[in-house]
Design a protein around this motif. Structure first.
Motif, PDB file in Angstrom:
ATOM      1  N   VAL A   1       0.842  -1.203   0.000  1.00  0.00           N
ATOM      2  CA  VAL A   1       0.000   0.000   0.000  1.00  0.00           C
ATOM      3  C   VAL A   1       0.874   1.248   0.000  1.00  0.00           C
ATOM      4  O   VAL A   1       0.623   2.206  -0.732  1.00  0.00           O
ATOM      5  N   GLY A   2       1.931   1.238   0.807  1.00  0.00           N
ATOM      6  CA  GLY A   2       2.850   2.361   0.835  1.00  0.00           C
ATOM      7  C   GLY A   2       3.521   2.587  -0.504  1.00  0.00           C
ATOM      8  O   GLY A   2       3.713   3.723  -0.936  1.00  0.00           O
ATOM      9  N   GLN A   3       3.865   1.493  -1.182  1.00  0.00           N
ATOM     10  CA  GLN A   3       4.489   1.601  -2.496  1.00  0.00           C
ATOM     11  C   GLN A   3       3.522   2.193  -3.522  1.00  0.00           C
ATOM     12  O   GLN A   3       3.914   3.023  -4.351  1.00  0.00           O
ATOM     13  N   ILE A   4       2.257   1.768  -3.460  1.00  0.00           N
ATOM     14  CA  ILE A   4       1.260   2.297  -4.402  1.00  0.00           C
ATOM     15  C   ILE A   4       1.012   3.778  -4.137  1.00  0.00           C
ATOM     16  O   ILE A   4       0.852   4.578  -5.076  1.00  0.00           O
ATOM     17  N   ALA A   5       1.010   4.177  -2.857  1.00  0.00           N
ATOM     18  CA  ALA A   5       0.862   5.601  -2.525  1.00  0.00           C
ATOM     19  C   ALA A   5       2.023   6.404  -3.110  1.00  0.00           C
ATOM     20  O   ALA A   5       1.828   7.500  -3.649  1.00  0.00           O
ATOM     21  N   ASP A   6       3.227   5.846  -3.032  1.00  0.00           N
ATOM     22  CA  ASP A   6       4.390   6.517  -3.620  1.00  0.00           C
ATOM     23  C   ASP A   6       4.254   6.622  -5.140  1.00  0.00           C
ATOM     24  O   ASP A   6       4.653   7.627  -5.750  1.00  0.00           O
ATOM     25  N   ILE A   7       3.678   5.581  -5.760  1.00  0.00           N
ATOM     26  CA  ILE A   7       3.471   5.594  -7.210  1.00  0.00           C
ATOM     27  C   ILE A   7       2.476   6.689  -7.594  1.00  0.00           C
ATOM     28  O   ILE A   7       2.661   7.394  -8.591  1.00  0.00           O
ATOM     29  N   ILE A   8       1.414   6.851  -6.794  1.00  0.00           N
ATOM     30  CA  ILE A   8       0.443   7.913  -7.065  1.00  0.00           C
ATOM     31  C   ILE A   8       1.141   9.271  -7.025  1.00  0.00           C
ATOM     32  O   ILE A   8       0.919  10.126  -7.891  1.00  0.00           O
ATOM     33  N   ARG A   9       2.009   9.462  -6.045  1.00  0.00           N
ATOM     34  CA  ARG A   9       2.769  10.718  -5.962  1.00  0.00           C
ATOM     35  C   ARG A   9       3.682  10.885  -7.178  1.00  0.00           C
ATOM     36  O   ARG A   9       3.806  11.979  -7.735  1.00  0.00           O
ATOM     37  N   LYS A  10       4.315   9.792  -7.587  1.00  0.00           N
ATOM     38  CA  LYS A  10       5.238   9.842  -8.715  1.00  0.00           C
ATOM     39  C   LYS A  10       4.487  10.177 -10.008  1.00  0.00           C
ATOM     40  O   LYS A  10       4.937  11.007 -10.816  1.00  0.00           O
ATOM     41  N   VAL A  11       3.332   9.539 -10.213  1.00  0.00           N
ATOM     42  CA  VAL A  11       2.508   9.815 -11.394  1.00  0.00           C
ATOM     43  C   VAL A  11       2.061  11.271 -11.394  1.00  0.00           C
ATOM     44  O   VAL A  11       2.119  11.962 -12.418  1.00  0.00           O
ATOM     45  N   ASN A  12       1.642  11.750 -10.239  1.00  0.00           N
ATOM     46  CA  ASN A  12       1.195  13.137 -10.124  1.00  0.00           C
ATOM     47  C   ASN A  12       2.333  14.116 -10.388  1.00  0.00           C
ATOM     48  O   ASN A  12       2.130  15.185 -10.981  1.00  0.00           O
TER      49      ASN A  12
END
Length: 240
Positions: free
Chosen positions: A176-187
């Motif tokens: 979940v933490g990794q996916i949250a980081d991915i959302i930040r990266k995409v943004n």
């Protein structure tokens, strides 16, 4: 108050499944460059509103405006041309196909095909695991890895707005933490993100703005900080 241009404007949208009304006059907005979270319990309509925006669920009344254009009830494949993409709930990969084959399905639309190679390179620069596991069968990956493949597939069209339907569903806390980081990266790549979730901290901890849906209606909205500090949110959802 953001000064970024308004990208998505959902105006009084209602959705009915058969004789059952799921959404009641739901309004919400997303500005360019924002992360917007939609919080709500099961059955609140938070998946339905994303599907209505994407053209996967018919809108009975109201309007969906994207970059100034009325796209209400336009078919989903036209959303790709307009700069919108979606990561479906539970990933929906073709589990018997390779990672590469699944990702390349995101470039199926004719408007994307001619740029597929450069977009694959861009996606692989965001998610090195896509390049590392190109030939692996998607069904043999972990849930978190499959979610990354699903996000990569949606990004192949290089959208300006990415919709994500419960991106954390069924994943371990570490993933979940990794996916949250991915959302930040995409943004950080300039892509606006609208996602839904049941967990308050996962929803509003990474979002610029948020909405609370209950029984198909917007009950509360505000910045991520305002939502986290709302008495209603803290009492009902955090038990404080």
């Amino acid at each position: 108050m953001t000064t970024d241009p308004l990208m998505l404007d959902v105006q009084d949208v209602s959705v009915v499944y058969g004789s059952y009304q799921v959404l009641w006059d739901v309004s919400m907005q997303a500005h360019a460059g924002q992360v917007v979270a939609v919080l709500g319990p099961n059955g609140s309509g938070k998946s339905t509103i994303l599907k209505a925006i994407m053209g996967l669920t018919p809108v009975r009344s109201g309007r969906v405006i994207f970059n100034g254009e009325d796209i209400t009830n336009r078919p989903a494949h036209e959303m790709i041309e307009r700069g919108m993409s979606m990561v479906l709930e539970r990933r929906r990969l073709f589990t018997g196909m390779t990672v590469y084959e699944n990702v390349m399905l995101g470039a199926y639309h004719k408007s994307v095909q001619k740029h597929a190679k450069e977009r694959l390179e861009w996606v692989e620069s965001l998610f090195p695991i896509i390049a590392e596991r190109r030939d692996q069968i998607a069904g043999k990956m972990s849930g978190g890895e499959q979610q990354m493949v699903a996000i990569a597939r949606a990004l192949m069209s290089r959208p300006r707005l990415l919709l994500m339907d419960e991106p954390y569903l069924g994943l371990t806390p570490r993933i979940v933490g990794q996916i949250a980081d991915i959302i930040r990266k995409v943004n950080a790549e300039g892509i606006a993100v609208v996602f839904n979730e049941q967990n308050v901290k996962l929803s509003f901890g990474i979002s610029n703005y948020g909405y609370l849906l209950e029984s198909g209606r917007v009950m509360l909205n505000g910045t991520g900080d305002e939502m986290m500090n709302s008495d209603v949110i803290r009492r009902v959802y955090l038990g404080e």
